[in-house]
Enzyme design. Sequence first.
Site, short mmCIF file in Angstrom:
data_model
loop_
_atom_site.label_atom_id
_atom_site.label_comp_id
_atom_site.label_asym_id
_atom_site.label_seq_id
_atom_site.Cartn_x
_atom_site.Cartn_y
_atom_site.Cartn_z
N CYS A 1 -2.24 8.95 2.42
CA CYS A 1 -1.91 8.42 1.11
C CYS A 1 -3.00 8.77 0.11
CB CYS A 1 -1.73 6.91 1.20
SG CYS A 1 -3.09 6.11 2.03
N GLU B 1 0.88 -1.17 0.00
CA GLU B 1 0.00 0.00 0.00
C GLU B 1 0.91 1.22 0.00
OE1 GLU B 1 -3.08 -0.34 -0.37
OE2 GLU B 1 -3.32 -2.45 0.12
P1 NAD Z 1 8.66 4.71 4.44
O1 NAD Z 1 8.60 3.89 3.21
O2 NAD Z 1 9.82 5.59 4.65
O3 NAD Z 1 8.60 3.78 5.74
C1 NAD Z 1 7.53 2.91 5.97
C2 NAD Z 1 7.97 1.81 6.92
O4 NAD Z 1 8.93 0.98 6.27
C3 NAD Z 1 8.62 2.28 8.20
O5 NAD Z 1 8.14 1.48 9.27
C4 NAD Z 1 10.09 2.05 7.95
O6 NAD Z 1 10.84 1.86 9.14
C5 NAD Z 1 10.06 0.79 7.13
N1 NAD Z 1 11.22 0.55 6.27
C6 NAD Z 1 12.03 1.45 5.68
N2 NAD Z 1 12.96 0.82 4.92
C7 NAD Z 1 12.74 -0.50 5.04
C8 NAD Z 1 13.35 -1.67 4.49
N3 NAD Z 1 14.38 -1.59 3.66
N4 NAD Z 1 12.85 -2.87 4.84
C9 NAD Z 1 11.79 -2.98 5.66
N5 NAD Z 1 11.17 -1.92 6.21
C10 NAD Z 1 11.62 -0.68 5.89
O7 NAD Z 1 7.29 5.51 4.45
P2 NAD Z 1 6.85 6.64 5.47
O8 NAD Z 1 7.64 7.86 5.12
O9 NAD Z 1 6.88 6.12 6.84
O10 NAD Z 1 5.32 6.84 5.08
C11 NAD Z 1 4.86 7.74 4.13
C12 NAD Z 1 4.46 7.03 2.86
O11 NAD Z 1 3.48 6.03 3.14
C13 NAD Z 1 3.80 7.93 1.86
O12 NAD Z 1 4.34 7.71 0.58
C14 NAD Z 1 2.36 7.52 1.87
O13 NAD Z 1 1.65 7.79 0.71
C15 NAD Z 1 2.46 6.08 2.17
N6 NAD Z 1 1.21 5.56 2.74
C16 NAD Z 1 0.45 4.71 1.99
C17 NAD Z 1 -0.76 4.24 2.48
C18 NAD Z 1 -1.60 3.30 1.69
O14 NAD Z 1 -2.41 2.60 2.29
N7 NAD Z 1 -1.48 3.22 0.39
C19 NAD Z 1 -1.18 4.61 3.75
C20 NAD Z 1 -0.39 5.46 4.48
C21 NAD Z 1 0.83 5.92 3.96
#
Ligand code: NAD
Length: 500
Positions: free
Chosen positions: A252, A218
């Site tokens: 998002c 997502e």
């Molecule tokens: P991010 O991708 O930086 O981090 C998300 C999660 O992934 C965090 O818990 C982080 O610690 C973890 N992570 C980072 N690198 C990783 C790796 N290599 N392996 C495993 N885990 C890892 O995202 P963010 O900045 O926390 O969130 C914002 C983003 O989330 C925005 O782009 C937003 O649109 C998206 N989002 C999408 C939805 C949806 O349902 N489509 C909902 C909410 C947010």
Amino acid sequence: MTKPYPDPQLTAAGAIERARAAAPSLARPTIKERVAHLARLRSAILARREEIIDVVQADTRKSRSDILVSEIFGGLDVVLWCEKNAADALADEKVPTPLTMMGKKSLIAYEPLGVLLVISPWNYPFYQAIAPIALAIAAGDTVVYKPSEHTPLTGLIESLLEDASFAPNWVQIIYGDGAVGADLLAQGPDKVMFTGSTATGKKIMAAAAEQLIPVELELGGKDAMIVFDDVDIDRAVAGALWGGLTSTGQSCTSVERIYVQDGIYDVFVPALVAGAQAIKQVVDADGDGDIGGMVTEAQVRVVAEHIADAKAKGATVRTGADWDGSNPLIPPMVITDIPGDALIASAETFGPVLPVYRFTTEAEAIERANASDFGLTGSVWSKDLDRATRVARALRVGGVSINNVMATEATPALPFGGVGNSGMGRYKGVAGLRAFAHAKSMVIDKDSSVIEANWFPYTKEKHELFTQMMLAWFSDRADRLPRFALFGTKLENYSKKARR
Ligand code: NAD
């Protein structure tokens, strides 16, 4: 005061193994017994709502009403949906068995997957914990949950699960950054449900591919709101304000592009400006405030970069132009005259920014809305429901609200997810619950003495009878069934005799 569950010192090491060891104790109870825990979780959330708001607000700078409306109400909605629907959605599903396989019964059994790894972002830290945990528990999967390092809500989820009498290791909360997430994935869960940025989603998918672990992704969005000139302008403006600004634009499915038809553009924009100026922005103590601030400094920098780039390329910032570029309480910003090459036109801004564009025809609106690498959700506004539905169907997205905004994700019975850079897979609803289950196909044959006609030996006679039976079965002839019965019976009789 929060209580530890099951152990506040849990670390990533061995987490998936612990979850796997606990899996039978969750798979064994009936779905009814499992969702009884969800009912207790719902009661705990209701009773402790003010404390939940305190903890979420301390980690996010959100307004209390934003937390109440989207995170708590939204989470409860998913929990209640699971309580009411999981037993039916996961019951054995009988499917038709063709006449060619007479005497047999076909069904799909939805079994627990095993261990689900959930990795969540920082924008809805409570909802993004509760919704996947509720769905996973209903499906019978143990969960390893890794919150964002920016919004850990330390101790809160554990304590609620303890109130709901979850057994130890049904759900483990493992704190840490991306490296911890990567470590958990390397331990080989049965599925990973990732919510976050597109860039990280790609890394997750690549790492999961090494072990053939299925993924739900997502990811980000650049949602379009298409407003035709026959709308109730006040309502559409109110919808745009909420859709673009709730959670300070850090959703998002935030409205990130507003396309307004020529005929009302010159009325819509001033009304949107007035509405944006009237937004009450405060990290409040009593629920009396519309929006709070940004969750992370990094996201403040992204918004600042988008605004500076848009200004440099000639866009007009109509509200919030005096923002200093670093205060996390970014004021709502209505922006117009945006050139196509501005960052804000295509990249996810994820802040309280309302970019408005003018359009003329229906075809143009569809083309411009679809000209994005993202495809999460969108909205179409028109009194003409035929037109609105036509446009909604033409959008390349996972969900569309008509004359409303962010409404598809507010409906727990609807599957949620996107296309393109917005990700893959669906969660929530029947399809989403089943995505956390293993669909096992079963055929039950009661008759143990019959040797099947399609088994060996193959002979010339059998080949001919099988051909006649097949020609009858797949033909469009009026007498296909009697002919099928005739050759089918002959084939069966022959097969009985033809045993070597
Ligand atoms: P991010 O991708 O930086 O981090 C998300 C999660 O992934 C965090 O818990 C982080 O610690 C973890 N992570 C980072 N690198 C990783 C790796 N290599 N392996 C495993 N885990 C890892 O995202 P963010 O900045 O926390 O969130 C914002 C983003 O989330 C925005 O782009 C937003 O649109 C998206 N989002 C999408 C939805 C949806 O349902 N489509 C909902 C909410 C947010």
